[in-house]
Design a protein around this motif. Sequence first.
Motif, PDB file in Angstrom:
ATOM      1  N   THR A  66       0.843  -1.196   0.000  1.00 57.12           N
ATOM      2  CA  THR A  66       0.000   0.000   0.000  1.00 57.12           C
ATOM      3  C   THR A  66       0.876   1.242   0.000  1.00 57.12           C
ATOM      4  N   TYR A  67       0.755   2.035  -1.051  1.00 59.73           N
ATOM      5  CA  TYR A  67       1.502   3.284  -1.185  1.00 59.73           C
ATOM      6  C   TYR A  67       0.612   4.436  -0.720  1.00 59.73           C
ATOM      7  N   THR A  68       1.182   5.348   0.059  1.00 53.12           N
ATOM      8  CA  THR A  68       0.443   6.519   0.519  1.00 53.12           C
ATOM      9  C   THR A  68       1.281   7.767   0.245  1.00 53.12           C
ATOM     10  N   ALA A  69       0.654   8.767  -0.385  1.00 56.56           N
ATOM     11  CA  ALA A  69       1.345  10.016  -0.720  1.00 56.56           C
ATOM     12  C   ALA A  69       0.666  11.187  -0.019  1.00 56.56           C
ATOM     13  N   TYR A  70       1.484  12.141   0.453  1.00 54.19           N
ATOM     14  CA  TYR A  70       0.984  13.335   1.133  1.00 54.19           C
ATOM     15  C   TYR A  70       1.537  14.570   0.429  1.00 54.19           C
ATOM     16  N   ASP A  71       0.651  15.535   0.113  1.00 57.39           N
ATOM     17  CA  ASP A  71       1.140  16.758  -0.513  1.00 57.39           C
ATOM     18  C   ASP A  71       1.510  17.791   0.554  1.00 57.39           C
ATOM     19  N   GLN A  72       1.820  19.007   0.120  1.00 57.38           N
ATOM     20  CA  GLN A  72       2.308  20.034   1.037  1.00 57.38           C
ATOM     21  C   GLN A  72       1.268  20.461   2.057  1.00 57.38           C
ATOM     22  N   THR A  73       0.003  20.283   1.744  1.00 60.24           N
ATOM     23  CA  THR A  73      -1.047  20.703   2.674  1.00 60.24           C
ATOM     24  C   THR A  73      -1.670  19.536   3.429  1.00 60.24           C
ATOM     25  N   GLY A  74      -1.099  18.341   3.262  1.00 65.35           N
ATOM     26  CA  GLY A  74      -1.588  17.193   4.007  1.00 65.35           C
ATOM     27  C   GLY A  74      -2.621  16.351   3.299  1.00 65.35           C
ATOM     28  N   ASN A  75      -3.032  16.748   2.081  1.00 67.44           N
ATOM     29  CA  ASN A  75      -3.923  15.885   1.310  1.00 67.44           C
ATOM     30  C   ASN A  75      -3.203  14.572   1.008  1.00 67.44           C
ATOM     31  N   SER A  76      -3.949  13.481   1.028  1.00 69.28           N
ATOM     32  CA  SER A  76      -3.301  12.182   0.822  1.00 69.28           C
ATOM     33  C   SER A  76      -4.086  11.324  -0.157  1.00 69.28           C
ATOM     34  N   SER A  77      -3.392  10.348  -0.722  1.00 65.32           N
ATOM     35  CA  SER A  77      -4.015   9.360  -1.602  1.00 65.32           C
ATOM     36  C   SER A  77      -3.268   8.041  -1.441  1.00 65.32           C
ATOM     37  N   THR A  78      -3.925   6.955  -1.795  1.00 64.87           N
ATOM     38  CA  THR A  78      -3.311   5.635  -1.670  1.00 64.87           C
ATOM     39  C   THR A  78      -3.484   4.846  -2.966  1.00 64.87           C
ATOM     40  N   ALA A  79      -2.616   3.870  -3.133  1.00 59.09           N
ATOM     41  CA  ALA A  79      -2.719   2.920  -4.249  1.00 59.09           C
ATOM     42  C   ALA A  79      -2.212   1.575  -3.749  1.00 59.09           C
ATOM     43  N   THR A  80      -2.775   0.504  -4.286  1.00 62.16           N
ATOM     44  CA  THR A  80      -2.438  -0.837  -3.819  1.00 62.16           C
ATOM     45  C   THR A  80      -1.857  -1.680  -4.942  1.00 62.16           C
ATOM     46  N   LEU A  81      -0.776  -2.341  -4.632  1.00 56.51           N
ATOM     47  CA  LEU A  81      -0.153  -3.300  -5.546  1.00 56.51           C
ATOM     48  C   LEU A  81      -0.383  -4.693  -4.990  1.00 56.51           C
ATOM     49  N   ASN A  82      -0.975  -5.577  -5.795  1.00 53.91           N
ATOM     50  CA  ASN A  82      -1.237  -6.954  -5.381  1.00 53.91           C
ATOM     51  C   ASN A  82      -0.123  -7.861  -5.883  1.00 53.91           C
ATOM     52  N   ILE A  83       0.476  -8.594  -4.957  1.00 51.28           N
ATOM     53  CA  ILE A  83       1.605  -9.470  -5.286  1.00 51.28           C
ATOM     54  C   ILE A  83       1.216 -10.925  -5.016  1.00 51.28           C
ATOM     55  N   THR A  84       1.460 -11.786  -5.977  1.00 52.49           N
ATOM     56  CA  THR A  84       1.267 -13.226  -5.789  1.00 52.49           C
ATOM     57  C   THR A  84       2.610 -13.923  -5.953  1.00 52.49           C
ATOM     58  N   ILE A  85       3.005 -14.652  -4.916  1.00 48.50           N
ATOM     59  CA  ILE A  85       4.238 -15.437  -4.972  1.00 48.50           C
ATOM     60  C   ILE A  85       3.853 -16.878  -5.281  1.00 48.50           C
ATOM     61  N   VAL A  86       4.399 -17.434  -6.354  1.00 47.87           N
ATOM     62  CA  VAL A  86       3.997 -18.767  -6.794  1.00 47.87           C
ATOM     63  C   VAL A  86       5.224 -19.638  -7.052  1.00 47.87           C
ATOM     64  N   PHE A  87       4.948 -20.927  -7.053  1.00 52.17           N
ATOM     65  CA  PHE A  87       5.929 -21.906  -7.530  1.00 52.17           C
ATOM     66  C   PHE A  87       5.550 -22.216  -8.972  1.00 52.17           C
ATOM     67  N   HIS A  88       6.233 -21.603  -9.908  1.00 52.76           N
ATOM     68  CA  HIS A  88       5.886 -21.848 -11.296  1.00 52.76           C
ATOM     69  C   HIS A  88       6.299 -23.253 -11.720  1.00 52.76           C
ATOM     70  N   ASN A  89       5.469 -23.812 -12.637  1.00 55.77           N
ATOM     71  CA  ASN A  89       5.736 -25.130 -13.223  1.00 55.77           C
ATOM     72  C   ASN A  89       5.715 -26.247 -12.199  1.00 55.77           C
TER      73      ASN A  89
END
Length: 403
Positions: free
Chosen positions: A174-197
Motif C-alpha cells: 500500500t503506497y500513501t502520498a501526502y502533498d504540502q497541505t496534508g492531502n493524501s491518496s493511496t494505491a495498492t499493488l497486489n503481489i502473488t508469490i507462486v511456484f511456477h511449473n
Amino acid sequence: MKKYKKKIIMGVVLVLVVALAGYMYYDNQQKQAVYNSIELVLDETLIEEGIEYGSDTTTNDLIVEVDGEIKSQSELDTSIIGTQTLEFVVTKQNVSKTMTYNVEIKDTMVPVITLTQENVTLEYGDDFDATDYIESIKDPVDGDLSYSNEEITSGYYTYESNVNVNEAGNYTVTYTAYDQTGNSSTATLNITIVFHNKIIVINPGHQATGNSSTEAIGPGSSTTKAKVTTGAYCSASGKSESQINLEVALKLKTELESRGYTVYMTRTTQDVDISNKERAEIANSYNADAFISIHCDGSTSSSTTGAHTICITSSNPYCSQLYSSSSKLASSVINAYCNSTGISNNGVSYRDDLTGLNWSEVPAIYIEMGFLSNSNEGTKLSDSSFQSKCTTGIANGIDDYFS
C-alpha cells in the motif's frame, strides 16, 4: 448711507454663501450618486467555493461586471494557500471607490500515484523492491514527491508491504502520498508469490463403492490387493471417509491454485471406479511434482487419535529412487498440517505395501488426517470450517517442501 451700503454688502455675501452652500450640496449629492452607481461584481461561485491552489486563475478572471473604470487592483497569487484580500479602485466621472473582497486559495487536489501495474506475479525467492513498480508519484502542483520512511509534515510518499518472497501466497503493498497541505491518496499493488511449473495431483482416497477385483501392489509384483475400497466411516457425523476425503481434496485444490500451483484431481465425485494403481498412473501421466493422497484413519479403539503421513522406505522394491523426495514431502506436510489443525503429530510411517505409492513414478505420500473412530477428530474432520484448516496445513507443507 453707510449703514445702507453695509446691509447691501452683507446681503450679497449671504446670497453668495447660500448659493455656494447650495452648489456644494448639489455637487456632493451628484458625487454621492456617482459613487453609489460604481459597481464591481465578482464571480460568486469562485468567491464562495475558493480558488484552486496552483491554478492559472487571475484577478481579471474573477470580474464579471464593472460600472466604472478600474484604476488599480490587487493581483491574485494562487501559489499561496489561505485567505487573500483583493483591493480594487474603480473611478467614474472623477469619483473613486475602493472595494475589498476576501478570496480563499484552497488545495483540494490529492497526489496522483501511478503504478506500472496493479497485479504482479513473482516466483518463489525472486528479488522484490516495492519502488520498482512506481511509474510516478506527483502532486498536481508541487510535482514529484520523494520517499520517506519517517513521518514528516508533508510532501512525501511512503509504503507498507507484507511481501514475503520465500512463502507462496497473496500479498499487498500500500503506497500513501501526502502533498504540502496534508492531502493524501493511496494505491495498492497486489503481489502473488507462486511456484511456477509445479504440478500437484491430489487423490481423494477411496470412493463411494469399492472394487474388490485385485491388482498387483507394484510393477512386476505377484502380491495383489483389492483395487479400491470404500474406506472408514465416521459414526459421529454420519459421513464416509471417501466423502470427507473428497471434501478436503476439493478445498485443497482451490487453496493450491490460489498459491499458483497447477492442480489435477484423480476424482471429483463419489461415483467413480478408479483403482489405486490407476490413480498413481494419473499422477505419472502429468509428471507431477507431488502426488498427495488424502485419507482418514480408523481404529478399533475410539481413544486413538492423531495424524500421520505415509511414504515408501529407502529399500522399496518398486520405486526406491523416490524415497528421499517422498520422505521430505511427508515430513513437511505432517508438520505443517498438525501446526494448522492442532491434531497431534504421529510423524511419518514408512511402508512398501501400498499400491498407490508403489506404482508412483513421482514423489508421493498418503496423509491420514485423523481418526474417524474418535468422535472428536471425526466430528472435526467432517466440519467444513475445520477442513479449511486441514487444507491450509497441507498446502503450507507443500510450500515448505519446495522451499
